[in-house]
Scaffold this motif. Structure first.
Motif, PDB file in Angstrom:
ATOM      1  N   TYR A 153       0.840  -1.197   0.000  1.00 17.28           N
ATOM      2  CA  TYR A 153       0.000   0.000   0.000  1.00 17.28           C
ATOM      3  C   TYR A 153       0.874   1.246   0.000  1.00 17.28           C
ATOM      4  O   TYR A 153       2.047   1.203   0.412  1.00 17.28           O
ATOM      5  CB  TYR A 153      -0.921   0.007   1.232  1.00 17.28           C
ATOM      6  CG  TYR A 153      -1.851  -1.171   1.296  1.00 17.28           C
ATOM      7  CD1 TYR A 153      -3.101  -1.116   0.687  1.00 17.28           C
ATOM      8  CD2 TYR A 153      -1.483  -2.350   1.955  1.00 17.28           C
ATOM      9  CE1 TYR A 153      -3.965  -2.209   0.734  1.00 17.28           C
ATOM     10  CE2 TYR A 153      -2.339  -3.437   1.998  1.00 17.28           C
ATOM     11  CZ  TYR A 153      -3.575  -3.363   1.389  1.00 17.28           C
ATOM     12  OH  TYR A 153      -4.417  -4.436   1.425  1.00 17.28           O
ATOM     13  N   THR A 154       0.291   2.340  -0.423  1.00 16.69           N
ATOM     14  CA  THR A 154       0.949   3.649  -0.384  1.00 16.69           C
ATOM     15  C   THR A 154       0.099   4.579   0.468  1.00 16.69           C
ATOM     16  O   THR A 154      -1.100   4.736   0.209  1.00 16.69           O
ATOM     17  CB  THR A 154       1.105   4.240  -1.791  1.00 16.69           C
ATOM     18  OG1 THR A 154       1.918   3.368  -2.585  1.00 16.69           O
ATOM     19  CG2 THR A 154       1.769   5.616  -1.726  1.00 16.69           C
ATOM     20  N   ALA A 155       0.715   5.156   1.489  1.00 14.11           N
ATOM     21  CA  ALA A 155       0.002   6.102   2.355  1.00 14.11           C
ATOM     22  C   ALA A 155       0.570   7.492   2.151  1.00 14.11           C
ATOM     23  O   ALA A 155       1.776   7.663   1.924  1.00 14.11           O
ATOM     24  CB  ALA A 155       0.144   5.686   3.817  1.00 14.11           C
ATOM     25  N   ARG A 156      -0.292   8.485   2.236  1.00 19.26           N
ATOM     26  CA  ARG A 156       0.136   9.877   2.119  1.00 19.26           C
ATOM     27  C   ARG A 156      -0.432  10.666   3.291  1.00 19.26           C
ATOM     28  O   ARG A 156      -1.531  10.408   3.757  1.00 19.26           O
ATOM     29  CB  ARG A 156      -0.314  10.482   0.790  1.00 19.26           C
ATOM     30  CG  ARG A 156       0.346   9.840  -0.417  1.00 19.26           C
ATOM     31  CD  ARG A 156      -0.100  10.468  -1.742  1.00 19.26           C
ATOM     32  NE  ARG A 156       0.616   9.864  -2.861  1.00 19.26           N
ATOM     33  CZ  ARG A 156       0.274   8.742  -3.466  1.00 19.26           C
ATOM     34  NH1 ARG A 156      -0.817   8.091  -3.059  1.00 19.26           N
ATOM     35  NH2 ARG A 156       0.976   8.267  -4.481  1.00 19.26           N
ATOM     36  N   GLY A 157       0.340  11.633   3.720  1.00 17.30           N
ATOM     37  CA  GLY A 157      -0.084  12.466   4.834  1.00 17.30           C
ATOM     38  C   GLY A 157       1.053  13.382   5.217  1.00 17.30           C
ATOM     39  O   GLY A 157       1.782  13.868   4.348  1.00 17.30           O
ATOM     40  N   TYR A 158       1.213  13.631   6.501  1.00 27.17           N
ATOM     41  CA  TYR A 158       2.393  14.385   6.897  1.00 27.17           C
ATOM     42  C   TYR A 158       3.078  13.715   8.076  1.00 27.17           C
ATOM     43  O   TYR A 158       2.456  13.065   8.900  1.00 27.17           O
ATOM     44  CB  TYR A 158       2.082  15.866   7.154  1.00 27.17           C
ATOM     45  CG  TYR A 158       1.115  16.196   8.256  1.00 27.17           C
ATOM     46  CD1 TYR A 158       1.577  16.450   9.541  1.00 27.17           C
ATOM     47  CD2 TYR A 158      -0.249  16.327   8.010  1.00 27.17           C
ATOM     48  CE1 TYR A 158       0.705  16.806  10.556  1.00 27.17           C
ATOM     49  CE2 TYR A 158      -1.133  16.678   9.020  1.00 27.17           C
ATOM     50  CZ  TYR A 158      -0.649  16.914  10.292  1.00 27.17           C
ATOM     51  OH  TYR A 158      -1.525  17.259  11.292  1.00 27.17           O
ATOM     52  N   ARG A 159       4.392  13.852   8.066  1.00 22.39           N
ATOM     53  CA  ARG A 159       5.241  13.145   9.015  1.00 22.39           C
ATOM     54  C   ARG A 159       5.382  13.911  10.317  1.00 22.39           C
ATOM     55  O   ARG A 159       5.101  15.116  10.391  1.00 22.39           O
ATOM     56  CB  ARG A 159       6.631  12.907   8.412  1.00 22.39           C
ATOM     57  CG  ARG A 159       7.403  14.189   8.109  1.00 22.39           C
ATOM     58  CD  ARG A 159       8.777  13.883   7.573  1.00 22.39           C
ATOM     59  NE  ARG A 159       9.482  15.080   7.158  1.00 22.39           N
ATOM     60  CZ  ARG A 159      10.101  15.927   7.952  1.00 22.39           C
ATOM     61  NH1 ARG A 159      10.082  15.720   9.266  1.00 22.39           N
ATOM     62  NH2 ARG A 159      10.717  16.997   7.480  1.00 22.39           N
ATOM     63  N   ARG A 160       5.865  13.210  11.315  1.00 21.39           N
ATOM     64  CA  ARG A 160       6.154  13.832  12.592  1.00 21.39           C
ATOM     65  C   ARG A 160       7.451  14.636  12.471  1.00 21.39           C
ATOM     66  O   ARG A 160       8.436  14.148  11.928  1.00 21.39           O
ATOM     67  CB  ARG A 160       6.301  12.747  13.653  1.00 21.39           C
ATOM     68  CG  ARG A 160       6.397  13.251  15.081  1.00 21.39           C
ATOM     69  CD  ARG A 160       6.224  12.075  16.034  1.00 21.39           C
ATOM     70  NE  ARG A 160       4.925  11.426  15.845  1.00 21.39           N
ATOM     71  CZ  ARG A 160       4.598  10.256  16.376  1.00 21.39           C
ATOM     72  NH1 ARG A 160       5.472   9.591  17.108  1.00 21.39           N
ATOM     73  NH2 ARG A 160       3.390   9.741  16.164  1.00 21.39           N
ATOM     74  N   PRO A 161       7.479  15.886  12.940  1.00 19.16           N
ATOM     75  CA  PRO A 161       8.742  16.649  12.899  1.00 19.16           C
ATOM     76  C   PRO A 161       9.846  15.919  13.645  1.00 19.16           C
ATOM     77  O   PRO A 161       9.607  15.267  14.670  1.00 19.16           O
ATOM     78  CB  PRO A 161       8.371  17.973  13.585  1.00 19.16           C
ATOM     79  CG  PRO A 161       6.893  18.092  13.396  1.00 19.16           C
ATOM     80  CD  PRO A 161       6.362  16.687  13.474  1.00 19.16           C
ATOM     81  N   ILE A 162      11.054  16.016  13.133  1.00 21.85           N
ATOM     82  CA  ILE A 162      12.202  15.357  13.760  1.00 21.85           C
ATOM     83  C   ILE A 162      12.690  16.213  14.925  1.00 21.85           C
ATOM     84  O   ILE A 162      13.012  17.388  14.744  1.00 21.85           O
ATOM     85  CB  ILE A 162      13.339  15.165  12.741  1.00 21.85           C
ATOM     86  CG1 ILE A 162      12.846  14.290  11.574  1.00 21.85           C
ATOM     87  CG2 ILE A 162      14.558  14.521  13.399  1.00 21.85           C
ATOM     88  CD1 ILE A 162      13.809  14.223  10.412  1.00 21.85           C
ATOM     89  N   PRO A 163      12.744  15.660  16.145  1.00 19.28           N
ATOM     90  CA  PRO A 163      13.178  16.458  17.298  1.00 19.28           C
ATOM     91  C   PRO A 163      14.655  16.817  17.212  1.00 19.28           C
ATOM     92  O   PRO A 163      15.451  16.103  16.587  1.00 19.28           O
ATOM     93  CB  PRO A 163      12.907  15.524  18.490  1.00 19.28           C
ATOM     94  CG  PRO A 163      12.952  14.151  17.911  1.00 19.28           C
ATOM     95  CD  PRO A 163      12.405  14.273  16.512  1.00 19.28           C
ATOM     96  N   ILE A 164      15.028  17.916  17.859  1.00 18.00           N
ATOM     97  CA  ILE A 164      16.427  18.346  17.843  1.00 18.00           C
ATOM     98  C   ILE A 164      17.074  18.141  19.199  1.00 18.00           C
ATOM     99  O   ILE A 164      18.143  18.695  19.469  1.00 18.00           O
ATOM    100  CB  ILE A 164      16.552  19.831  17.418  1.00 18.00           C
ATOM    101  CG1 ILE A 164      15.703  20.728  18.317  1.00 18.00           C
ATOM    102  CG2 ILE A 164      16.178  20.001  15.971  1.00 18.00           C
ATOM    103  CD1 ILE A 164      15.859  22.210  18.019  1.00 18.00           C
ATOM    104  N   TRP A 165      16.418  17.341  20.051  1.00 15.54           N
ATOM    105  CA  TRP A 165      17.047  17.044  21.333  1.00 15.54           C
ATOM    106  C   TRP A 165      17.273  15.540  21.446  1.00 15.54           C
ATOM    107  O   TRP A 165      16.575  14.717  20.859  1.00 15.54           O
ATOM    108  CB  TRP A 165      16.208  17.565  22.497  1.00 15.54           C
ATOM    109  CG  TRP A 165      14.788  17.086  22.515  1.00 15.54           C
ATOM    110  CD1 TRP A 165      14.289  15.955  23.071  1.00 15.54           C
ATOM    111  CD2 TRP A 165      13.654  17.750  21.911  1.00 15.54           C
ATOM    112  NE1 TRP A 165      12.931  15.868  22.867  1.00 15.54           N
ATOM    113  CE2 TRP A 165      12.517  16.946  22.162  1.00 15.54           C
ATOM    114  CE3 TRP A 165      13.516  18.941  21.202  1.00 15.54           C
ATOM    115  CZ2 TRP A 165      11.253  17.300  21.706  1.00 15.54           C
ATOM    116  CZ3 TRP A 165      12.259  19.277  20.751  1.00 15.54           C
ATOM    117  CH2 TRP A 165      11.145  18.479  21.018  1.00 15.54           C
TER     118      TRP A 165
END
Length: 213
Positions: A133-145
């Motif tokens: 399957y292919t899912a589209r959406g938005y990802r979780r921001p990558i933390p900087i800590w």
């Protein structure tokens, strides 16, 4: 000035103010960096900054963590659509699908719907076998800590490089406020808000041209 690390942003702010790390500690700059990042992120529709596409193989269900493991660790924040081999699955509330299929042993060769529950994607009706399957959406921001809760100064803020100068403006706003320099603080705040609004309008225009809205 773009494409800066967190540490180089800190160095820029200190050099601008002509202070050193004893005068302006990392702990303050870390707090202001996170504040500025949150302000910028909230000013945009998330998919403009973090839109993403995932591919995965599953049977009836797969967790966001498992999707991330199959896609270089990119964690979904929201899944907006799921596509099978040649057709788009229809989103249906999870409770409705459970009510329809939970007590049925019937399966179908071509699932037509999906639901979301507890960071898990469910495929309905329950398919005969796993498929891609292919899912589209938005990802979780990558933390900087890091795991210790401290900001990793060698990391880059998870925003396009064009926002690096803007983030520095926010930190300078807070630094002048900390120094009780209200005039310079308001000047930097005004510049930050002006540039943020301009970039927001630019990204909104891009969204409208891309999706015809």
């Amino acid at each position: 000035m773009g494409n800066m690390t967190v540490g180089s942003m800190f160095d820029y702010v200190r050099a601008y103010l002509d202070v050193d790390d004893e005068d302006l500690a990392d702990t303050l700059l870390e707090m202001w960096c996170l504040e500025g990042t949150n302000r910028i992120q909230r000013a945009f529709e998330p998919w403009m900054l973090y839109e993403h596409t995932w591919t995965f193989t599953c049977g009836h269900q797969i967790t966001f963590a498992e999707i991330a493991a199959a896609n270089d660790g990119v964690v979904p924040e929201v899944i907006q659509s799921v596509e099978a081999d040649r057709w788009l699955l229809k989103y249906v509330p999870h409770e409705r699908e459970v009510g329809r299929y939970a007590w049925s042993n019937a399966t179908a060769g071509q699932p037509t719907e999906f639901s979301l529950h507890n960071d898990t994607v469910f495929i309905w009706p329950i398919p005969h076998s796993p498929a891609e399957y292919t899912a589209r959406g938005y990802r979780r921001p990558i933390p900087i800590w890091g795991d210790d809760g401290e900001i990793v100064t060698t990391a880059k803020v998870d925003l396009p490089a064009e926002f690096d100068p803007l983030l520095c403006e926010w930190m300078l706003t807070r630094a002048y406020e900390w120094q009780d320099d209200e005039i310079m603080s308001q000047q930097k705040l005004g510049r930050f808000e002006q540039q943020l609004e301009l970039r927001s309008e630019e990204h909104t225009s891009e969204l409208q041209s891309r999706f015809g809205i």
